[in-house]
Design a protein around this motif. Structure first.
Motif, PDB file in Angstrom:
ATOM      1  N   ASP A 298       0.856  -1.175   0.000  1.00  0.00           N
ATOM      2  CA  ASP A 298       0.000   0.000   0.000  1.00  0.00           C
ATOM      3  C   ASP A 298       0.897   1.232   0.000  1.00  0.00           C
ATOM      4  O   ASP A 298       2.107   1.117  -0.080  1.00  0.00           O
TER       5      ASP A 298
ATOM      6  N   GLU B 100       3.752   5.321  -3.469  1.00  0.00           N
ATOM      7  CA  GLU B 100       2.976   4.136  -3.844  1.00  0.00           C
ATOM      8  C   GLU B 100       3.953   2.979  -4.005  1.00  0.00           C
ATOM      9  O   GLU B 100       4.921   3.094  -4.760  1.00  0.00           O
TER      10      GLU B 100
ATOM     11  N   PRO C 250       2.308   2.890 -11.402  1.00  0.00           N
ATOM     12  CA  PRO C 250       0.863   2.619 -11.330  1.00  0.00           C
ATOM     13  C   PRO C 250       0.199   2.881 -12.667  1.00  0.00           C
ATOM     14  O   PRO C 250      -0.439   3.907 -12.865  1.00  0.00           O
TER      15      PRO C 250
ATOM     16  N   THR D 263      -2.472   2.785 -15.621  1.00  0.00           N
ATOM     17  CA  THR D 263      -3.927   2.592 -15.663  1.00  0.00           C
ATOM     18  C   THR D 263      -4.301   1.405 -16.542  1.00  0.00           C
ATOM     19  O   THR D 263      -5.386   0.853 -16.414  1.00  0.00           O
TER      20      THR D 263
ATOM     21  N   TYR E  25     -14.028  -5.827 -11.100  1.00  0.00           N
ATOM     22  CA  TYR E  25     -13.509  -4.613 -10.477  1.00  0.00           C
ATOM     23  C   TYR E  25     -13.613  -3.387 -11.374  1.00  0.00           C
ATOM     24  O   TYR E  25     -13.405  -2.272 -10.907  1.00  0.00           O
TER      25      TYR E  25
ATOM     26  N   THR F 181     -11.679  -2.137 -13.638  1.00  0.00           N
ATOM     27  CA  THR F 181     -10.466  -1.353 -13.880  1.00  0.00           C
ATOM     28  C   THR F 181      -9.331  -2.274 -14.315  1.00  0.00           C
ATOM     29  O   THR F 181      -9.344  -3.469 -14.026  1.00  0.00           O
TER      30      THR F 181
ATOM     31  N   ASP G 112      -6.197  -1.213 -13.579  1.00  0.00           N
ATOM     32  CA  ASP G 112      -5.108  -0.786 -12.715  1.00  0.00           C
ATOM     33  C   ASP G 112      -4.978  -1.767 -11.542  1.00  0.00           C
ATOM     34  O   ASP G 112      -5.902  -1.922 -10.749  1.00  0.00           O
TER      35      ASP G 112
ATOM     36  N   GLN H 287      -3.225  -1.709  -8.816  1.00  0.00           N
ATOM     37  CA  GLN H 287      -3.276  -1.123  -7.475  1.00  0.00           C
ATOM     38  C   GLN H 287      -4.743  -0.900  -7.051  1.00  0.00           C
ATOM     39  O   GLN H 287      -5.113  -1.181  -5.916  1.00  0.00           O
ATOM     40  N   GLU H 288      -5.567  -0.456  -7.994  1.00  0.00           N
ATOM     41  CA  GLU H 288      -6.981  -0.257  -7.663  1.00  0.00           C
ATOM     42  C   GLU H 288      -7.667  -1.588  -7.407  1.00  0.00           C
ATOM     43  O   GLU H 288      -8.546  -1.692  -6.538  1.00  0.00           O
TER      44      GLU H 288
ATOM     45  N   CYS I 261      -6.293  -4.160  -6.090  1.00  0.00           N
ATOM     46  CA  CYS I 261      -5.899  -4.533  -4.723  1.00  0.00           C
ATOM     47  C   CYS I 261      -6.720  -3.772  -3.694  1.00  0.00           C
ATOM     48  O   CYS I 261      -7.233  -4.349  -2.742  1.00  0.00           O
ATOM     49  N   ARG I 262      -6.855  -2.463  -3.893  1.00  0.00           N
ATOM     50  CA  ARG I 262      -7.604  -1.644  -2.932  1.00  0.00           C
ATOM     51  C   ARG I 262      -9.037  -2.131  -2.840  1.00  0.00           C
ATOM     52  O   ARG I 262      -9.626  -2.140  -1.758  1.00  0.00           O
ATOM     53  N   ALA I 263      -9.623  -2.531  -3.994  1.00  0.00           N
ATOM     54  CA  ALA I 263     -11.025  -2.963  -3.995  1.00  0.00           C
ATOM     55  C   ALA I 263     -11.209  -4.259  -3.213  1.00  0.00           C
ATOM     56  O   ALA I 263     -12.333  -4.632  -2.883  1.00  0.00           O
TER      57      ALA I 263
END
Lengths: 117, 371
Positions: free
Chosen positions: B111, B121, B126, B128, B186, B188, B190, B192-193, B195-197
């Motif tokens: 994270d 980051e 990162p 897209t 998800y 997306t 990306d 990283q997004e 993972c966040r989701a």
């Protein structure tokens, strides 16, 4: 520009490391040429000739089939990202596309394109 | 500005070195692990001036793998067969390892870490369109195998390389299809997004990982990933009992090491992809950005560096677990026949991938995008 800077840097560094790995033997290794050593290795038998000749057409067919399907798979990515905005309309349209793709696969299978026995 | 450039430079170099070293560790693990599985002793000879023996330490073959073998490999003769295409012969191992290394760029390994006023980051870049970048870079790997066999001008090598090319492109389709279904969930590309989701829980205890949405997609990606790294049961391109060593029969020294490391780096890549897409990447169950929130309602506060470190360790553990799983599979199963391999790829996994895709799409549209 700034977004891609780390990628460019990583590419350069990886190219440097791998490039060094594949050329280091030419720099530090010993040298001894020998006609027998230079032959193609076929488990000790005399080489049966050049490998640059014809081989099974099956591999070409697989490559063509892959090209068709891979392009279709890449076409599905934009739809996959925007599936919620496109909703049912997008689903029906992509469904038609996938059914056509499946029909192509079934046709290729029925024509024996993938029979390897 | 300058400090940001330095930070991204450190991250890029760190990831490349990490992957190469993890590949070497996997090589060691494969040697000693296979010895354990087959009730052999494995590498246990090389030592450093007898220090380990004098201290009474067991010889685990660590010096064999990390010092003796690289020294030997990199000081060998630069051998090129007489009839080979010299330029392509050198280019092929480069094209095998290089794309795998650069494809780690969009994979997040943690994270964000806050140092002073800087938000770092924990990902090299990162992007897209990260997933498309990985698929594009992985696709380049085919050239290494295809050119390697062709440039050697050896019949066994050529057979190995055409087999490898056909196998790689066949299983790339399944890989692409199983990833599309995750992208749908998800919305997306990306990583990283994605993972966040995957943070948070269902019912207060079940981590919201992608495996719950996409169990079939996970299996498809695992099988296709093992096939992409050309290992048993999919090691027909190398098949030592049939083709000597397949497309790298004529290779030795550093070039052969590049091919070998490419195989192991691909194992790491597949493990990292599986962990990111299906097992939350750097997500630790119940850990949020301010500390642990346990199911009972207990809150254990933690500072940002500790959370970032825990995330990095969790990602490492997940990746190493899937590497271990792939090595275990390699030493458990026998090899497929070529027609079985192609049948599995085109008549088994590809239709399954399409079905998985359609079911996911219908489910998402049916619930109106609230997933």
């Amino acid at each position: 520009m700034t977004t891609w800077f780390p990628v460019a840097l990583m590419t350069a560094f990886a190219a440097l490391v791998v490039g060094l790995m594949v050329t280091i033997n030419a720099i530090v290794g010993p040298r001894s040429r020998d006609p027998v050593k230079g032959e193609a290795f076929e488990c000790g038998n005399p080489p049966s000739g050049s490998a640059w000749r014809r081989f099974s057409v099956h591999f070409y067919l697989t490559a063509i089939l892959f090209l068709v399907f891979d392009v279709e798979v890449v076409f599905l990515y934009p739809w996959a990202v925007t599936i919620r905005q496109l909703g049912a309309t997008g689903l029906v349209e992509a469904g038609i596309f996938i059914v056509l793709m499946l029909a192509g696969l079934i046709y290729a299978l029925r024509r024996g394109m993938l029979d390897w026995s | 500005m300058l400090i940001d450039l330095i930070i991204s430079a450190i991250k890029a170099i760190f990831v490349v070195l990490l992957v190469l070293n993890l590949s070497a560790v996997l090589l060691w693990f494969e040697r000693k692990g296979s010895a354990l599985i087959q009730d052999r002793i494995g590498a246990n000879r090389a030592g450093l001036f007898g220090i380990g023996r004098r201290l009474g330490l067991p010889n685990l073959g660590i010096i064999n793998t990390f010092i003796a073998d690289p020294l030997k490999i990199f000081t060998k003769e630069d051998f090129v067969p007489d009839r080979a295409d010299k330029f392509l012969y050198t280019l092929a191992p480069f094209l095998a390892l290089f794309p795998v290394l650069i494809s780690f760029a969009p994979i997040p390994f943690g994270d964000r870490l806050i140092v002073g006023s800087h938000q770092i980051e924990l990902v090299v870049c990162p992007l897209t369109a990260g997933i498309l970048y990985i698929l594009a870079a992985l696709g380049l790997g085919v050239y290494g195998a295809a050119l390697g066999g062709w440039a050697s001008n050896n019949r066994w090598a050529l057979l190995g390389s055409v087999r490898a090319s056909a196998q790689l492109i066949s299983y790339e389709l399944t890989m692409g299809l199983s990833i599309i279904a995750v992208v749908m969930v998800y919305g997306t590309l990306d990583l990283q997004e994605i993972c966040r989701a995957q943070s948070g829980t269902w019912f207060g205890w079940l981590p919201k990982w992608g495996i719950v949405y996409q169990p079939l997609g996970f299996l498809l990606l695992l099988v296709a990933g093992i096939a992409e790294s050309r290992r048993i049961p999919f090691d027909l391109p190398e098949g030592e009992s049939e083709l000597v060593a397949g497309y790298f029969t004529e290779y030795s020294g550093g070039k052969q090491a590049a091919f070998m490391l490419a195989d192991f780096a691909e194992i790491v890549l597949v493990s990292a992809l599986i962990s990111t897409l299906f097992f939350g990447g750097w997500q630790v169950p119940y850990l949020q950005s301010d500390g642990f929130h346990l199911p009972g309602g207990t809150w254990l506060p933690l500072s940002n560096p500790v959370v970032a470190l825990l995330g990095f360790v969790a990602f490492g553990i997940k990746v190493v677990f899937f590497c271990w799983l792939q090595i275990l599979i390699r030493w458990t199963l026998p090899r497929f026949r070529y027609d079985q391999l192609m049948t599995l790829g085109w008549k088994g996994l590809l239709p399954l991938g399409l079905v998985n895709l359609m079911v996911t799409a219908v489910a998402i549209v049916a619930v109106g995008g609230s997933v």
